[in-house]
Design a protein around this motif. Structure first.
Motif, PDB file in Angstrom:
ATOM      1  N   LEU A 101     139.639 -52.895  43.937  1.00  0.00           N
ATOM      2  CA  LEU A 101     138.584 -54.059  43.754  1.00  0.00           C
ATOM      3  C   LEU A 101     137.955 -54.053  42.153  1.00  0.00           C
ATOM      4  CD1 LEU A 101     136.156 -54.116  46.881  1.00  0.00           C
ATOM      5  CD2 LEU A 101     137.889 -55.568  46.255  1.00  0.00           C
ATOM      6  N   ALA A 105     138.957 -56.844  39.498  1.00  0.00           N
ATOM      7  CA  ALA A 105     138.003 -57.597  38.971  1.00  0.00           C
ATOM      8  C   ALA A 105     137.959 -57.245  37.324  1.00  0.00           C
ATOM      9  CB  ALA A 105     136.658 -57.014  39.515  1.00  0.00           C
ATOM     10  N   TYR A 108     140.657 -59.516  35.999  1.00  0.00           N
ATOM     11  CA  TYR A 108     140.499 -60.990  35.900  1.00  0.00           C
ATOM     12  C   TYR A 108     139.411 -61.115  34.888  1.00  0.00           C
ATOM     13  CZ  TYR A 108     139.090 -65.538  37.451  1.00  0.00           C
ATOM     14  OH  TYR A 108     139.224 -66.723  37.729  1.00  0.00           O
TER      15      TYR A 108
ATOM     16  N   GLN B  31     146.890 -64.257  39.966  1.00  0.00           N
ATOM     17  CA  GLN B  31     145.818 -64.575  39.546  1.00  0.00           C
ATOM     18  C   GLN B  31     144.658 -64.848  40.653  1.00  0.00           C
ATOM     19  OE1 GLN B  31     145.474 -67.959  36.940  1.00  0.00           O
ATOM     20  NE2 GLN B  31     143.283 -67.924  36.728  1.00  0.00           N
ATOM     21  N   LEU B  34     143.441 -61.320  41.863  1.00  0.00           N
ATOM     22  CA  LEU B  34     142.689 -60.658  40.884  1.00  0.00           C
ATOM     23  C   LEU B  34     141.280 -61.449  41.175  1.00  0.00           C
ATOM     24  CD1 LEU B  34     144.456 -60.706  37.682  1.00  0.00           C
ATOM     25  CD2 LEU B  34     143.861 -58.847  39.238  1.00  0.00           C
ATOM     26  N   LEU B  35     141.211 -62.678  41.311  1.00  0.00           N
ATOM     27  CA  LEU B  35     139.919 -63.396  41.547  1.00  0.00           C
ATOM     28  C   LEU B  35     139.427 -62.960  43.018  1.00  0.00           C
ATOM     29  CD1 LEU B  35     138.039 -65.545  40.593  1.00  0.00           C
ATOM     30  CD2 LEU B  35     139.351 -67.306  41.748  1.00  0.00           C
ATOM     31  N   ALA B  37     139.517 -59.972  44.176  1.00  0.00           N
ATOM     32  CA  ALA B  37     138.992 -58.671  44.192  1.00  0.00           C
ATOM     33  C   ALA B  37     137.560 -58.872  43.351  1.00  0.00           C
ATOM     34  CB  ALA B  37     139.950 -57.850  43.356  1.00  0.00           C
ATOM     35  N   LEU B  38     137.279 -59.680  42.532  1.00  0.00           N
ATOM     36  CA  LEU B  38     136.147 -59.921  42.021  1.00  0.00           C
ATOM     37  C   LEU B  38     135.039 -60.565  42.712  1.00  0.00           C
ATOM     38  CD1 LEU B  38     134.475 -59.943  39.390  1.00  0.00           C
ATOM     39  CD2 LEU B  38     135.303 -62.044  38.775  1.00  0.00           C
TER      40      LEU B  38
END
Lengths: 312, 311, 285
Positions: A101, A105, A108, B31, B34-35, B37-38
């Motif tokens: 995580l 994050a 990104y 991508q 990743l998004l 995860a955020l």
């Protein structure tokens, strides 16, 4: 006009003595403030070492590593392996949550997010970092256990180390993200441009250029997070159960005790019965162990951070 | 030229080639992961807030402000409240503000502005970084030995003063490190300008460096307040009361040498009660705690973003 | 009042042997530098510099980058003290007093010997506060408003800013900011003004105004200016010192040496050292 220029020799350059004295005094005061931090470190060592020594003098050292006994300070069973295993299990689960995580994050935010998006999302992540751990402990038993743990492991107990581990993971995710994002952003733009210049796409540039270049910072963020996870107290004190003591276990769905949870139990006297000689002092012994482990991890992580700074 | 007109025009061929291969599926998946995860990290915050709000808002609807004044009790959920917890937390903060901030900022000024690169100064610097990583419960042990036991004549044992001093020492490294970063961000050209007109180091710091670094220092101090409000473990160790607490009717300064509790300690105490009625109260207490810590955090972040100066 | 006299003209030390003694500037010397060497840690930034600098003249220090001009300049007001690893050997005398004597307070030195920096560096405060800071910390007791006006007038900035003294100095143009820095320097009534490439960040028009200003200021102040712009040195200075760097191949470090020091006119029309000639004619550097 320009009086100073007229005076030829014998110029007094010694300055205003009062001003110099004041300057020296102020410097001393600031220096004293900086030395306070050294006094604090000395006080920590002083507080821990004496009592931990007293504890070690009271117990049979062989019983410190005897997993068959478990950790039951009231009964005089002080198996450190039991609580150390608990700590490793909980922080391991925490890292399994936080590493993907946090790093995802971070990548990104650093590589993909448009500046506007970044400006809004990053502060929210930082706010998550401000959630007190006692709140996450409560969240672990009221939400994580029923909604996540019991779904994965039907019949998991109400207090269990998995819920504590997940909550610890949530706690340290913002830390991983923040330190790793700094590392990614400190990779010079020229490296990315070199990769794009050869016709690479964004994904391969990120994975093959940016991440390897920032690997020191990534490692540092993970070690730092591990150190924080090991030292985290309130979540495990609330959610992992076994406040009176625990037998050796590596079952995440069962209650278990970590080093910090054991310390809390001793400190608040959840077992008011006075145990054998040195029961309370075991608190300082675990404290010393915890201090040394986290210190070692912090020193290592600091090394990695320094390496990032040196490179760029 | 007439020959070229027969085949496809060069520009068309090039245009065709520039359109590239088919869509970069792997890239898109990467991508998206990743998004995810955020967003998942952020979603957790929302779930947490929703969970707590669902459980606790009812208490405010029923009892309103009375809950904010109520006393710490573990027997009667209808009268229990967070009043003593809030007062205790605020009393503790007095020590953090009065002890940790002056000492922390002064230490940061010494390390950034005065200290030469000697072995001892490097040791202080490394030492502070390590202190920042010491688990908070270990600070509790420090407080228990030093403030509760050794300095008992001064603090009176397990009192507000002992707890406050422990928290002050706990946040000291944070204050020092964030203040050092703020000072470091002030460009040297400002200092040189000051020295160039014949100012002493302190005159340069006071008039130019500190004002320029003030927003950053303030951010750090607000963050450390947020941290201090949420800390629980060290307070449990240095003896914040988890049971009944007498309402001190005495003067303000006497209260420093009395027993106390703090808001996060109340949360912890109620969390560990089996009684279902207390579950709602715990959520309500957490709402109060989150409002205090998260608003402090938000203020710090806003301050930092607003004053992030580009030199 | 006594005048300082030196017994004999000082020669510039050049290992390869100077072919002719360098001319002494006419007029009373403000600075006398003898056998100066500056080290940053183990590395020598300049060595064997001896020169004297005359009052009410503009002395230019020129040379290729890395030749130690700025290091030399910062020795005159002990700004090198602020660099931790810096160490100074040899002597710098200011009106006969040793600047590096233990009893000397660098703060007092910088009050008398002001500095203007390469990039304009106004304090992020009002124009007024920028000027007033120096006199205030020096314990000035008179009317600050007068000092501010007088300094700004001398720096040829008064007419442009008289109506916005309370506004931030950061809102001024680059050239205005640099003149403000000069005014700030003048405000503490120094004896000498050191300028470290004061025009390198400015456009030609702003540069011209600063150069005019320097001519006006030299009646009142002694000016030492570092520049990499030879035309500027030729335009504004009375004396010119040419530094160059000796490259140590093994360590990849440069050590600055003073090659030639003479009247500016002489330096640019008939230099006695081949290296100077190569530099001023643009064949090197």
């Amino acid at each position: 006009m320009a009086q100073a220029a007229m005076s030829p020799t014998g110029i007094d350059l010694s300055g205003n003595p009062r001003r110099r004295r004041k300057e020296t005094l102020i410097r001393r005061v600031f220096q004293a403030a900086a030395v306070v931090s050294v006094v604090v470190s000395a006080a920590i060592v002083f507080s821990l070492v004496g009592r931990a020594g007293y504890f070690l003098a009271q117990v049979d050292l062989a019983t410190l590593i005897a997993p068959s006994d478990g950790w039951f300070p009231r009964r005089g069973s002080f198996d450190v392996m039991t609580i150390f295993a608990g700590t490793l299990l909980v922080s391991g689960i925490g890292m399994l949550v936080a590493a993907p995580l946090g790093l995802g994050a971070a990548i990104y935010l650093s590589e993909y997010a448009r500046p506007r998006v970044r400006r809004y999302l990053k502060p929210i992540l930082e706010i998550l970092a401000g959630v007190p751990s006692v709140v996450l402990g409560f969240f672990a038993i009221t939400w994580i256990t029923p909604q996540i743990v019991e779904r994965i492991v039907p019949g998991a107990q109400f207090f269990n180390m998995a819920a504590a581990g997940i909550a610890v993971g949530i706690l340290i995710t913002p830390l991983v993200a923040a330190v790793a994002e700094d590392a990614f952003r400190s990779v010079p733009q020229s490296l990315r441009e070199a990769s794009y210049g050869m016709g690479a796409r964004k994904r391969s540039t990120t994975l093959n250029v940016v991440v390897p270049a920032a690997v020191s910072g990534v490692v540092a963020s993970l070690i730092l997070a591990l150190s924080r996870a090991i030292g985290e107290t309130m979540i495990v004190a609330i959610a992992s159960g076994a406040t009176g003591g625990s037998a050796f276990t590596l079952d995440p769905a069962a209650p278990g005790q970590t080093m910090t949870a054991a310390m809390t139990a001793l400190a608040i006297g959840s077992d008011q019965v006075r145990g054998t000689e040195g029961t309370f002092e075991s608190l300082y012994f675990i404290g010393l162990l915890l201090f040394l482990i986290t210190l070692a991890l912090n020193v290592i992580s600091d090394r990695f951070v320094r390496r990032v700074r040196q490179k760029y | 030229m007439a020959i070229a007109a027969k085949g496809p025009r060069t520009s068309d061929v090039v245009a065709q080639q520039l359109r590239g291969r088919s869509t970069d599926v792997k890239g898109i998946i990467f991508q998206a992961a990743l998004l995810f995860a955020l967003l998942l990290s952020l979603l957790i915050l929302l779930v947490l807030i929703a969970d707590v709000a669902r459980g606790g808002l009812g208490v405010f609807q029923e009892r309103g402000g009375e809950f904010l004044r109520g006393r710490l009790t573990v027997v009667s959920p209808t009268t229990a409240g967070v009043g003593q917890g809030i007062v205790g937390s605020l009393l503790l903060l007095i020590f953090v503000v009065l002890m940790a901030f002056p000492v922390g900022v002064a230490a940061a000024i010494y390390l950034e502005e005065y200290a030469s690169d000697t072995r001892f100064n490097r040791f202080i610097d490394v030492n502070i970084r390590n202190l920042a990583g010491v688990p908070s419960i270990v600070y509790g042990l420090l407080g228990l030995v030093i403030f509760v036991q050794v300095l008992a004549p001064l603090t009176g044992g397990k009192t507000v003063m002992a707890g406050g001093l422990t928290l002050a020492i706990l946040v000291l490294p944070i204050v020092i490190i964030t203040s050092m970063e703020a000072l470091r961000a002030v460009p040297d050209s400002i200092r040189e300008a000051g020295f160039g007109v014949g100012a002493t180091r302190w005159e340069v710091i006071r008039s130019h460096v500190l004002p320029a670094a003030a927003p950053g220092i303030l951010t750090g101090t607000v963050l450390s307040i947020s941290r201090a409000i949420g800390e629980t473990a060290p307070l449990l160790v240095v003896g914040a009361t988890t049971g009944l607490l007498a309402t001190g009717g005495r003067g303000f300064f006497e209260s420093f040498r009395e027993g106390y509790t703090a808001l996060p300690v109340v949360v912890f105490r109620w969390t560990s009660l089996p009684n279902e009625d207390f579950r709602a109260l715990t959520s309500a207490a957490i709402i109060v705690l989150l409002i205090m810590t998260l608003s402090a955090n938000a203020i710090a972040i806003i301050l930092r973003n607003r004053y992030e100066r580009k030199w | 009042m006594e005048t300082v006299t030196t017994d004999s003209p000082r020669n510039v030390h050049i290992d390869m042997g100077a072919r002719k003694p360098n001319a002494r500037p006419s007029g009373e010397p403000v600075f006398e530098v003898a056998d100066l060497a500056v080290y940053y840690g183990p590395f020598r930034a300049i060595r064997d510099v001896s020169m004297s600098i005359a009052q009410h003249q503009i002395t230019a220090l020129i040379g290729p980058s890395g030749c130690g001009k700025t290091t030399m300049l910062r020795c005159f007001n002990r700004m090198n003290d602020l660099i931790e690893t810096a160490r100074v050997e040899g002597s710098v005398r200011y009106h006969g007093a040793d600047l590096y004597d233990k009893r000397v307070d660098p703060v007092e030195v910088r009050r008398r010997i002001g500095m203007v920096f390469q990039k304009p560096n106004p304090f992020p405060k009002s124009i007024y506060d920028n000027i007033a800071f120096g006199p205030k910390v020096a314990g000035f007791k008179g009317d600050l408003d007068d000092v501010v006006e007088e300094s700004l007038q001398k720096a040829a900035l008064w007419d442009e800013v008289r109506n916005r003294l309370k506004e931030s100095a950061m809102g001024l143009s680059g050239g205005q900011q640099q003149r403000l820095c000069i005014a700030r320097c003048i405000a503490v009534r120094p004896d000498v003004i050191l300028m470290d490439e004061p025009c390198s960040a400015l456009d030609p028009i702003a540069t011209g105004r600063i150069e005019d200003l320097m001519q006006n200021l030299k009646d009142e102040f002694t000016i030492v200016v570092v520049t990499h712009n030879m035309q500027q040195a030729a335009r504004v200075s009375d004396m010119t010192a040419f530094f160059t760097a000796e490259v140590n191949e093994e360590q990849d470090r440069r050590t600055g040496v003073l090659v030639e020091y003479d009247k500016t006119e002489q330096m640019f029309t008939n230099p006695s050292d081949e290296r100077t000639e190569n530099y001023v004619t643009g064949r090197f550097g």
